[in-house]
Design a protein around this motif. Structure first.
Motif, short mmCIF file in Angstrom:
data_model
loop_
_atom_site.label_atom_id
_atom_site.label_comp_id
_atom_site.label_asym_id
_atom_site.label_seq_id
_atom_site.Cartn_x
_atom_site.Cartn_y
_atom_site.Cartn_z
N ASP A 65 -6.37 -0.43 -2.10
CA ASP A 65 -5.28 0.99 -2.38
C ASP A 65 -5.89 2.03 -2.64
OD1 ASP A 65 -4.33 0.10 0.47
OD2 ASP A 65 -2.82 -1.52 -0.79
N VAL A 66 -5.19 1.55 -3.94
CA VAL A 66 -4.43 2.77 -5.40
C VAL A 66 -6.44 3.53 -5.29
CG1 VAL A 66 -4.95 3.07 -7.43
CG2 VAL A 66 -3.21 1.54 -6.92
N HIS A 116 1.09 4.68 -2.86
CA HIS A 116 -0.14 5.34 -3.06
C HIS A 116 1.28 6.96 -3.67
CE1 HIS A 116 -1.67 8.93 -1.04
NE2 HIS A 116 -0.59 9.14 -0.66
N ARG A 117 2.55 6.33 -2.95
CA ARG A 117 3.93 6.98 -2.93
C ARG A 117 3.55 6.95 -5.15
NH1 ARG A 117 5.40 11.19 -3.68
NH2 ARG A 117 8.14 11.34 -4.26
N GLY A 122 0.52 -1.14 -0.31
CA GLY A 122 0.04 -0.20 -0.24
C GLY A 122 1.22 1.20 -0.08
N PRO A 123 1.78 1.82 0.64
CA PRO A 123 2.57 2.62 0.83
C PRO A 123 2.87 3.14 0.31
CG PRO A 123 3.02 1.52 3.31
CD PRO A 123 2.65 0.36 1.93
N GLN A 142 -8.75 10.24 -2.27
CA GLN A 142 -8.05 11.15 -1.17
C GLN A 142 -6.57 12.42 -2.23
OE1 GLN A 142 -4.73 8.74 1.06
NE2 GLN A 142 -6.83 8.17 2.74
N LEU A 143 -6.30 11.52 -3.37
CA LEU A 143 -4.93 13.26 -3.92
C LEU A 143 -5.69 13.30 -4.72
CD1 LEU A 143 -2.19 10.31 -4.35
CD2 LEU A 143 -2.34 11.94 -3.30
N SER A 203 -6.32 5.53 -2.74
CA SER A 203 -5.54 6.62 -2.99
C SER A 203 -5.97 7.87 -4.12
CB SER A 203 -3.95 6.79 -3.07
OG SER A 203 -3.42 5.47 -2.12
N LEU A 230 1.49 6.56 -7.23
CA LEU A 230 1.06 7.91 -7.77
C LEU A 230 0.62 9.23 -7.40
CD1 LEU A 230 -2.61 7.65 -9.21
CD2 LEU A 230 -3.01 7.01 -6.94
N GLU A 231 1.49 9.14 -6.02
CA GLU A 231 1.66 10.71 -5.91
C GLU A 231 2.96 10.99 -6.61
OE1 GLU A 231 1.91 13.21 -1.67
OE2 GLU A 231 2.87 11.22 -1.88
#
Length: 371
Positions: free
Chosen positions: A229-230, A201-202, A197-198, A236-237, A233, A204-205
């Protein structure tokens, strides 16, 4: 023969567009020098990096632009490389503010997150065809392959080159007029990506903050199947992103697709609509074959309309079509390869509905103030 006019030469050069940045080379500071000696024109162009994969394209475009200027009979092009300071100045000019540009109040980019409940429903094929169709109509379009574990967009678009780096800014490759970024451009061969997950997220960010897409009209995100997860994310993003749900006519697929759309009740996202892929196909004898059954798209749209208490339209049904698969294997989406096919017609109709949907102005700065 009369000597060419310098103003005409510079005007011609101003029409040369950098194939990655999609901006004129003189505007980007890439046009270092122009010298005229009778009918001979010498141009010095600064490439962003020494190994620029599109140096040949830039050279050819400059020559084509100058060849149209009256009086030019000889063309000499010197390709040089920007200094680190010039690259940093270019990066600052293109992206003066860090962050996700699509979340800024002034952004008018439509963002569609293409989702499905399960894999194998043709979500990526739908994504690239919609992107290519909108780009063919003159819109500025980008695609983020957010399916990190199952990336397929580069192959579907026929992309083999990697992105270019300008300092800490990534320039995405362009195919069929669409800017594309994918984790598949950063791995070797068919290497698997085993991230949790983390890191997802990173990744995609970073795609959203470090990749320079420019001013897009439409951005598509090809999400992995499910609501993991994606998908979280993305909510959120890119909280203003609209979901585009892809299903097949099969009841089992429709049930799972409903879950992918109903997650928007928790994230606050809007569902733009449903696309039914692998729908009934018409055989050469005129009979209709429903390989995956029927009614899945209608069921998903009706159920989501009820769950979300808002109308969720069925945007279209894309018939099962061998040409659709062949286009993906060839790296040329069917809307470009076989534009008159039934599948292409259905995808074009969906693209029309997405393009005609207005971009909301609520909360956006219009640059006006009371007197």
């Amino acid at each position: 023969m009369n000597s060419p006019d310098e103003a005409a030469v510079r005007a011609a050069l101003s029409t040369v567009i950098d194939p990655e940045l999609r901006r004129p080379i003189d505007e980007l500071g890439m046009l270092a020098d122009v010298a005229l000696d009778g009918g001979r024109v010498t141009v010095r162009v600064l490439l962003t990096i020494a190994g620029c994969p599109l140096r040949g394209t830039i050279d050819a475009d400059v020559r084509a632009a100058l060849a149209a200027v009256p009086g030019v009979d000889k063309i000499a092009i010197e390709l040089d490389v920007m200094t680190p300071e010039q690259r940093q100045a270019l990066r600052d000019r293109l992206r003066p503010v860090r962050g996700i540009p699509f979340t800024r109040p002034e952004s008018l980019t439509k963002v569609f997150a293409v989702a499905s409940g399960k894999g194998g429903v043709g979500k990526s094929s739908v994504t690239v065809n919609l992107a290519c169709e909108l780009a063919s109509r003159g819109l500025r379009v980008g695609v983020i392959d957010a399916d990190v574990h199952g990336f397929s967009v580069p192959a579907l678009m026929g992309i083999t080159q990697g992105p270019t780096r300008v300092e800490d800014m990534i320039l995405p490759p362009v195919a069929h007029g669409v800017k594309v970024i994918s984790i598949g451009m950063f791995v070797t061969g068919n290497q698997a990506v085993a991230w949790r997950g983390p890191m997802l997220h990173r990744a995609l960010e970073q795609f959203l903050t470090d990749v320079y897409f420019g001013d897009l009209d439409v951005l598509f995100l090809d999400l992995p199947p499910g609501t993991g997860d994606v998908a979280i994310s993305v909510s959120q993003l890119l909280p203003s992103a609209q979901l585009l749900i892809v299903t097949t006519p099969q009841a089992a697929a429709a049930d799972v697709a409903e879950r992918a759309g109903s997650v928007s009740a928790q994230t606050g996202q809007r569902v733009a609509g449903v696309v039914e892929n692998m729908s009934a196909m018409t055989l050469p004898d005129g009979s209709v074959l429903e390989v995956f059954g029927s009614g899945g798209g209608e069921r998903v749209a009706a159920r989501l309309s009820e769950v979300l208490d808002a109308p969720v339209p069925l945007l279209g049904k894309v018939p099962l079509d061998v040409a659709l698969r062949e286009g993906g294997d060839a790296g040329v989406p069917i809307v470009l390869r076989s534009p008159d096919s039934p599948s292409a017609a259905a995808l074009k109709a969906v693209a029309s509905r997405l393009a005609s949907a207005p971009r909301g102005l609520a909360g956006r700065n219009l640059g006006v103030a009371p007197r």
